[in-house]
Scaffold this motif. Structure first.
Motif: not given
Length: 282
Positions: A226-236
């Protein structure tokens, strides 16, 4: 005709607003939980003589992993019976008082989410651990709904960010470290495949020793929705999924695995949890 169109448009708008409102409420509950009353009455517990006691606490005020919680209960009971441990399972916070807590060798936050204890009960648990007790957290016990600095520092040593959305559950290999307390790795293979909801944290757990990890580059960590757009990352590549530490005279252990009922049928995951209990009772 115009009147019918207006009715349809207003109906669609109302439906959209309801969906948005429901989504907002859902996300608020996940991150903060809902206000609840706190149980303060001490339960009557018959502690068997000469049996180490384990408290399994499954209360939730935020997102509830109901299937996992229910699937875990017979597993904990069986583990207790096999090892001669007394397992006391509850969702009532009244047991978190200094007198009764000291009767337990270990406390398990079994997918507990949200604020589940009042200030006095939180203080009692912190003092219990620092005086020599043990605290074990499973999966949801490490999300961002607890809002308790002592807990976040001493159980996690990091902060929860998100979990993958699509696909939600993913299968990958869990790898076991060798340079750790062997009690925690007893009977575990060097690696095994597991399907789970892989929590992503903002950084590596500080001051902890990692027991197991996954290759974070082999999952899709995207948590945008939805409006969450800054969670496209992991921990490597090195993505811890179980770790432990000493806290004062006590111990803590946390695993981010344990989302669904299915994991409690996985022999290696159950072995890890049993190992953590055995380690905490030493």
């Amino acid at each position: 005709m115009k009147k019918a169109v207006k009715i349809i448009l207003w109906s669609v708008l109302s439906l959209v607003l309801l969906v948005v409102l429901a989504g907002a409420v859902f996300f608020y509950k996940i991150q903060n939980g809902f206000p609840v009353s706190y149980e303060t009455e001490k339960p009557a517990i018959n502690f068997p003589a000469n049996q180490p006691a384990v408290l399994v606490f499954s209360k939730t005020t935020a997102f509830r992993h109901g299937e996992s919680i229910e699937a875990s209960k017979p597993v904990f009971k069986q583990i207790g019976e096999q090892n001669g441990w007394f397992v006391y399972e509850t969702e009532e916070g009244g047991v978190f008082n200094p007198e009764q807590l000291k009767r337990f060798k270990a406390v398990i936050f079994n997918n507990s989410t949200g604020r589940v204890l009042n200030d006095e009960q939180q203080q009692a648990l912190g003092q219990y651990v620092e005086a020599g007790g043990s605290l074990i957290g499973i999966h949801g016990a490490g999300d961002n709904s607890h809002h308790w600095s002592w807990y976040e520092t001493n159980l996690l040593g990091t902060q929860f960010s998100h979990h993958p959305i699509e696909p939600h559950l993913q299968t990958t290999d869990v790898h076991v470290e060798t340079q750790v307390d062997t009690t925690l790795t007893h009977k575990l293979p060097q690696s095994w495949a597991l399907e789970d909801e892989w929590y992503v944290f903002f950084h590596q757990p500080k001051g902890a020793k990692v027991v197991s990890y996954i290759n974070g580059d082999q999952i899709i960590p995207n948590g945008n929705i939805l409006w969450t757009k800054d969670k496209n990352f992991g921990m490597g590549k090195y993505h811890p999924v179980a770790w432990y530490r000493t806290v004062g005279k006590g111990k803590t252990f946390y695993t981010s695995m344990g989302h669904s009922a299915k994991v409690w049928q996985d022999a290696n995951f159950v072995e890890l949890v049993e190992n953590a209990l055995r380690w905490s009772l030493q």
